[in-house]
Design a protein around this motif. Sequence first.
Motif, short mmCIF file in Angstrom:
data_model
loop_
_atom_site.label_atom_id
_atom_site.label_comp_id
_atom_site.label_asym_id
_atom_site.label_seq_id
_atom_site.Cartn_x
_atom_site.Cartn_y
_atom_site.Cartn_z
N ALA A 111 -1.13 63.55 120.71
CA ALA A 111 -2.04 62.54 120.16
C ALA A 111 -1.62 62.16 118.74
N ARG A 112 -1.88 60.90 118.38
CA ARG A 112 -1.59 60.40 117.04
C ARG A 112 -2.90 60.00 116.36
N THR A 113 -3.18 60.68 115.24
CA THR A 113 -4.39 60.39 114.47
C THR A 113 -3.98 59.90 113.09
N VAL A 114 -4.69 58.91 112.58
CA VAL A 114 -4.38 58.31 111.28
C VAL A 114 -5.53 58.54 110.32
N TRP A 115 -5.18 59.01 109.13
CA TRP A 115 -6.12 59.08 108.00
C TRP A 115 -5.64 58.06 106.98
N ALA A 116 -6.36 56.95 106.84
CA ALA A 116 -5.97 55.89 105.91
C ALA A 116 -7.24 55.38 105.22
N PRO A 117 -7.76 56.14 104.25
CA PRO A 117 -9.06 55.80 103.67
C PRO A 117 -9.04 54.63 102.70
N GLU A 118 -7.87 54.23 102.23
CA GLU A 118 -7.80 53.12 101.27
C GLU A 118 -6.54 52.29 101.51
N PHE A 119 -6.74 50.99 101.72
CA PHE A 119 -5.59 50.09 101.84
C PHE A 119 -6.03 48.65 101.66
N ALA A 146 -8.37 44.07 89.72
CA ALA A 146 -8.02 43.21 88.58
C ALA A 146 -6.51 43.02 88.51
N ARG A 147 -6.10 41.86 88.07
CA ARG A 147 -4.69 41.51 87.89
C ARG A 147 -3.93 41.49 89.22
N GLY A 148 -4.65 41.43 90.32
CA GLY A 148 -4.02 41.25 91.62
C GLY A 148 -3.09 42.36 92.06
N VAL A 149 -3.44 43.61 91.72
CA VAL A 149 -2.54 44.72 92.04
C VAL A 149 -2.89 45.41 93.36
N GLY A 150 -3.76 44.81 94.15
CA GLY A 150 -4.12 45.41 95.43
C GLY A 150 -5.63 45.42 95.59
N GLY A 151 -6.14 46.39 96.35
CA GLY A 151 -7.56 46.48 96.57
C GLY A 151 -7.88 47.11 97.90
N HIS A 152 -8.98 46.66 98.51
CA HIS A 152 -9.46 47.20 99.78
C HIS A 152 -9.64 46.06 100.78
N ALA A 153 -9.12 46.24 101.97
CA ALA A 153 -9.37 45.28 103.04
C ALA A 153 -10.83 45.32 103.44
N SER A 154 -11.34 44.26 104.04
CA SER A 154 -12.71 44.27 104.52
C SER A 154 -12.78 45.03 105.84
#
Length: 203
Positions: A111-119, A146-154
């Motif tokens: 099984a493949r499980t993903v932990w991706a809490p921030e992207f 701020a300054r367009g360096v990334g963030g969180h997807a909805s």
Amino acid sequence: MTRAAAFELLGVGAMNSPRFRPAGLLVRYGRYRVMLDGGEEAAPPGPVAAWLVSDGRAELMPEIRRVCRERGLGVEPAVAAFERAGVRIGPRPVVHTSHPAYGYLIESGGARTVWAPEFWEFPAWAGGADLMFADAAGWRRPIRFARGVGGHASALATAEEARRRGVRRLVFAHIGRPSIRAIDRGENPPFGEWGVEGRAYRA
């Protein structure tokens, strides 16, 4: 057939959540226990073989290090890999902020499980996962730093992308204030489910 790892959500909150403990996942495989992220309020109840983090510069890093010292866990929290017979946990890059950040791919029992809490962008390497724990800091709209360096997807965009990319089960495990308001309104994502603190999951 080799068994798959078991997972327990110790926290499902985004930073400074008014309701939830910091997002953290405890991985159990046989006698091994590995902690992913979390913090003082979302710390493993006993010893762990490793404490892996998604962001080595995260605001909670001093707190996590202190917990490791004060509890005598004998581990140094870090972005790192963990591998024992039957389980492999490896960091994978995510687009999130101005410095390197990661999620984790956990492979056990086929099984493949993903932990991706921030992207900011849905991680392509998560496609086809049997189980994915994902960011839900934003609800309808992404959260741009701020300054367009990334963030969180909805959360709504992540739900659609996860379904499109063949994720079998999606659990939102980094719940921010916009998503808390959606929960209070009785809203649910079109695909996936809200993570529950203390709940056990299997791929």
